[in-house]
Design a protein around this motif. Structure first.
Motif, PDB file in Angstrom:
ATOM      1  N   GLU A  15      -8.639  16.253  -8.173  1.00  0.00           N
ATOM      2  CA  GLU A  15      -7.700  15.367  -7.105  1.00  0.00           C
ATOM      3  C   GLU A  15      -7.812  16.261  -6.032  1.00  0.00           C
ATOM      4  O   GLU A  15      -7.751  15.951  -4.744  1.00  0.00           O
ATOM      5  N   ALA A  16      -7.428  17.674  -6.027  1.00  0.00           N
ATOM      6  CA  ALA A  16      -7.069  18.512  -5.031  1.00  0.00           C
ATOM      7  C   ALA A  16      -8.509  18.704  -4.515  1.00  0.00           C
ATOM      8  O   ALA A  16      -8.535  18.770  -2.962  1.00  0.00           O
ATOM      9  N   VAL A  17      -9.663  18.690  -4.997  1.00  0.00           N
ATOM     10  CA  VAL A  17     -10.926  18.858  -4.333  1.00  0.00           C
ATOM     11  C   VAL A  17     -11.151  17.661  -3.449  1.00  0.00           C
ATOM     12  O   VAL A  17     -11.550  17.863  -2.244  1.00  0.00           O
ATOM     13  N   ILE A  18     -10.971  16.526  -4.314  1.00  0.00           N
ATOM     14  CA  ILE A  18     -11.273  15.324  -3.194  1.00  0.00           C
ATOM     15  C   ILE A  18     -10.445  15.239  -1.933  1.00  0.00           C
ATOM     16  O   ILE A  18     -10.886  15.007  -0.990  1.00  0.00           O
ATOM     17  N   LYS A  19      -9.147  15.538  -2.337  1.00  0.00           N
ATOM     18  CA  LYS A  19      -8.076  15.496  -0.996  1.00  0.00           C
ATOM     19  C   LYS A  19      -8.591  16.522  -0.073  1.00  0.00           C
ATOM     20  O   LYS A  19      -8.476  15.952   1.296  1.00  0.00           O
ATOM     21  N   LYS A  20      -8.983  17.409  -0.299  1.00  0.00           N
ATOM     22  CA  LYS A  20      -9.638  18.692   0.640  1.00  0.00           C
ATOM     23  C   LYS A  20     -10.471  18.115   1.686  1.00  0.00           C
ATOM     24  O   LYS A  20     -10.699  18.453   2.794  1.00  0.00           O
ATOM     25  N   TYR A  21     -11.121  17.143   1.357  1.00  0.00           N
ATOM     26  CA  TYR A  21     -12.489  16.617   2.060  1.00  0.00           C
ATOM     27  C   TYR A  21     -11.981  15.359   2.737  1.00  0.00           C
ATOM     28  O   TYR A  21     -12.895  14.980   3.583  1.00  0.00           O
ATOM     29  N   LEU A  22     -11.033  14.502   2.491  1.00  0.00           N
ATOM     30  CA  LEU A  22     -10.599  13.252   2.878  1.00  0.00           C
ATOM     31  C   LEU A  22     -10.250  13.175   4.146  1.00  0.00           C
ATOM     32  O   LEU A  22      -9.702  14.206   4.907  1.00  0.00           O
ATOM     33  N   PRO A  23     -10.622  12.343   5.310  1.00  0.00           N
ATOM     34  CA  PRO A  23     -10.306  12.119   6.459  1.00  0.00           C
ATOM     35  C   PRO A  23      -8.698  12.004   6.571  1.00  0.00           C
ATOM     36  O   PRO A  23      -8.190  11.406   5.472  1.00  0.00           O
ATOM     37  N   LYS A  24      -8.223  12.638   7.724  1.00  0.00           N
ATOM     38  CA  LYS A  24      -6.626  12.556   7.839  1.00  0.00           C
ATOM     39  C   LYS A  24      -6.577  11.260   8.465  1.00  0.00           C
ATOM     40  O   LYS A  24      -7.392  10.817   9.421  1.00  0.00           O
ATOM     41  N   GLU A  25      -5.541  10.602   8.218  1.00  0.00           N
ATOM     42  CA  GLU A  25      -5.181   9.219   8.709  1.00  0.00           C
ATOM     43  C   GLU A  25      -4.635   9.153  10.005  1.00  0.00           C
ATOM     44  O   GLU A  25      -3.361   8.955  10.200  1.00  0.00           O
ATOM     45  N   GLU A  26      -5.474   9.612  11.352  1.00  0.00           N
ATOM     46  CA  GLU A  26      -4.961   9.434  12.353  1.00  0.00           C
ATOM     47  C   GLU A  26      -6.123   9.048  13.339  1.00  0.00           C
ATOM     48  O   GLU A  26      -7.204   8.882  12.964  1.00  0.00           O
ATOM     49  N   THR A  31      -6.902   2.903  10.478  1.00  0.00           N
ATOM     50  CA  THR A  31      -7.169   1.777   9.451  1.00  0.00           C
ATOM     51  C   THR A  31      -8.227   2.168   8.478  1.00  0.00           C
ATOM     52  O   THR A  31      -8.046   1.964   7.104  1.00  0.00           O
ATOM     53  N   LEU A  32      -9.383   2.583   8.916  1.00  0.00           N
ATOM     54  CA  LEU A  32     -10.501   2.764   8.162  1.00  0.00           C
ATOM     55  C   LEU A  32     -10.008   3.871   7.285  1.00  0.00           C
ATOM     56  O   LEU A  32     -10.450   3.863   5.962  1.00  0.00           O
ATOM     57  N   PHE A  33      -9.718   4.993   7.902  1.00  0.00           N
ATOM     58  CA  PHE A  33      -9.612   6.336   6.905  1.00  0.00           C
ATOM     59  C   PHE A  33      -8.242   5.828   5.973  1.00  0.00           C
ATOM     60  O   PHE A  33      -8.511   6.377   4.684  1.00  0.00           O
ATOM     61  N   GLU A  34      -7.367   5.013   6.125  1.00  0.00           N
ATOM     62  CA  GLU A  34      -6.436   4.745   5.039  1.00  0.00           C
ATOM     63  C   GLU A  34      -7.174   3.891   4.155  1.00  0.00           C
ATOM     64  O   GLU A  34      -6.929   4.020   2.949  1.00  0.00           O
ATOM     65  N   ALA A  35      -7.973   2.942   4.486  1.00  0.00           N
ATOM     66  CA  ALA A  35      -8.464   2.218   3.175  1.00  0.00           C
ATOM     67  C   ALA A  35      -9.401   2.906   2.605  1.00  0.00           C
ATOM     68  O   ALA A  35      -9.515   2.975   1.438  1.00  0.00           O
ATOM     69  N   MET A  36     -10.409   3.981   3.133  1.00  0.00           N
ATOM     70  CA  MET A  36     -10.991   4.904   2.001  1.00  0.00           C
ATOM     71  C   MET A  36     -10.120   5.553   1.375  1.00  0.00           C
ATOM     72  O   MET A  36     -10.566   5.694   0.133  1.00  0.00           O
ATOM     73  N   ASN A  37      -9.005   6.256   1.842  1.00  0.00           N
ATOM     74  CA  ASN A  37      -8.283   6.973   0.751  1.00  0.00           C
ATOM     75  C   ASN A  37      -7.493   6.176  -0.083  1.00  0.00           C
ATOM     76  O   ASN A  37      -7.305   6.603  -1.346  1.00  0.00           O
ATOM     77  N   TYR A  38      -7.131   5.015   0.280  1.00  0.00           N
ATOM     78  CA  TYR A  38      -6.523   4.031  -0.828  1.00  0.00           C
ATOM     79  C   TYR A  38      -7.612   3.729  -1.964  1.00  0.00           C
ATOM     80  O   TYR A  38      -7.359   3.864  -2.917  1.00  0.00           O
ATOM     81  N   SER A  39      -8.882   3.676  -1.492  1.00  0.00           N
ATOM     82  CA  SER A  39      -9.684   3.425  -2.455  1.00  0.00           C
ATOM     83  C   SER A  39      -9.885   4.497  -3.447  1.00  0.00           C
ATOM     84  O   SER A  39     -10.314   4.414  -4.721  1.00  0.00           O
ATOM     85  N   ILE A  40     -10.169   5.536  -2.870  1.00  0.00           N
ATOM     86  CA  ILE A  40     -10.453   6.800  -3.720  1.00  0.00           C
ATOM     87  C   ILE A  40      -9.218   7.428  -4.698  1.00  0.00           C
ATOM     88  O   ILE A  40      -9.299   8.130  -5.560  1.00  0.00           O
TER      89      ILE A  40
END
Ligand code: GRG
Length: 307
Positions: A15-26, A31-40
């Motif tokens: 989970e730490a590895v995944i979070k390292k690459y996820l987009p910042k919600e800004e 909204t797209l970044f939030e929806a991507m992060n919510y999904s994963i």
């Protein structure tokens, strides 16, 4: 080995590895970044990155920064497939992993875009494996690492694409009819739809660790059998489990009038096939003459899982 403790540690690390690459919600696409992060980030067993990492270790791989971009990428692809599979045009599901599905929370258009976003971003992320620290390395070593990463990219694209998961999903969407040689077609569909990403995970682990061609083929065959057993277990759980345990509705195959291993062969034969395929998958360790105690136990538990 305390398997549960080892598993918890690995899930935390993944989970730490995944979070390292996820987009910042800004920004304007927030909204797209939030929806991507919510999904994963909504739970999930993380089995694909785990299988990748453990297969890498099976072949002596020990440079985690090399494999991490691919671990994150495979989970992004898996997450996108779930988001799109849940859409009204496909399975039209409201719950997954015990929470509302992405399109229910963010709307259908954003659900489609979040899936698209995760799929594209998976390849953008995997490409970071090419950003190799060149200092002190001779060109033959660098060439070899770039060559392996390129091969891994090809496997990722193929097994997730039209000759893999997407191809299997199309057969599923068109439906299998009783006049279609259903067992043969179902096997083919499952091998693409479900085994595809399991094959990619284990093959990429093997490729990046430097396995030879014959070893990569053995790993592909192992993963194909494990994926098929995993999917048949999914069919069994759909009729034997509860929505509380699975975090999604049960009896969805019956509702969607889907032909499955259970409807075709009955539950006892489906269970027998799971046993047989698991045995075939695990026999690969003997053929390879390699050991990874955690990986073997993980495979056994995946197949006998309750959710
Ligand atoms: C939309 C192109 C496209 C493909 C969808 C993944 C998929 C293909 C459909 C989902 C339905 C399904 C039963 C797929 C078979 C594979 C499977 C059992 C997926 C669930 O994987 P888990 O159990 O999920 O690893 P978690 O929630 O643990 O990540």
């Amino acid at each position: 080995m305390n398997f549960n403790e080892e598993q918890t540690n690995r899930i935390e690390y993944i989970e730490a590895v995944i979070k390292k690459y996820l987009p910042k919600e800004e920004g304007f696409q927030k909204t797209l970044f939030e929806a991507m992060n919510y999904s994963i980030l909504g739970g999930g067993k993380r089995i694909r990155p785990m299988l990748m990492l453990e297969t890498y270790r099976l072949f002596g791989g020990n440079n985690q920064s090399y494999i991490e971009p691919f671990m994150a990428a495979i989970e992004m692809i898996h997450s996108y497939s779930l988001v799109h599979d849940d859409l009204p045009a496909m399975d039209n599901d409201e719950y997954r992993r015990g929470r509302k599905t992405t399109h229910i929370v963010y709307g259908e258009a954003m659900g489609i875009l979040a899936g698209d976003g995760l799929l594209n971003y998976a390849f953008e992320t995997a490409c970071k494996a090419f950003a190799i620290n060149t200092e002190g390395k001779d060109s033959a070593v660098l060439y070899d690492r770039i060559k392996k990463a390129a091969r891994a990219m090809e496997v990722l694209g193929k097994k997730a694409g039209i000759y893999g998961m997407i191809g299997g999903q199309v057969i599923d969407m068109e439906g299998i009819k009783p006049q279609d040689s259903p067992v043969e077609k179902l096997n083919y569909m499952y091998k693409l739809k479900t085994s595809g990403l399991i094959e990619a995970s284990m093959m990429i682990g093997a490729i990046l660790a430097g396995a030879n061609e014959s070893e990569i083929n053995i790993v592909e065959e192992m993963a194909s059998n494990i994926g098929l057993a995993f999917q048949i277990q999914d069919d069994i759980l759909d009729v034997t489990s509860t929505a509380e345990i699975l975090g999604k509705p049960v009896h969805s195959d019956e509702r969607n009038e889907k032909i499955t291993y259970v409807t075709l062969l009955g539950i006892e034969e489906a269970k027998r096939q799971v046993e047989e395929l698991t045995g075939k998958g695990l026999s690969g360790f003997d053929t390879l003459k390699r050991e990874n105690e955690y990986l073997e136990e993980l495979i056994k538990r995946l197949i006998n899982r309750r959710k």
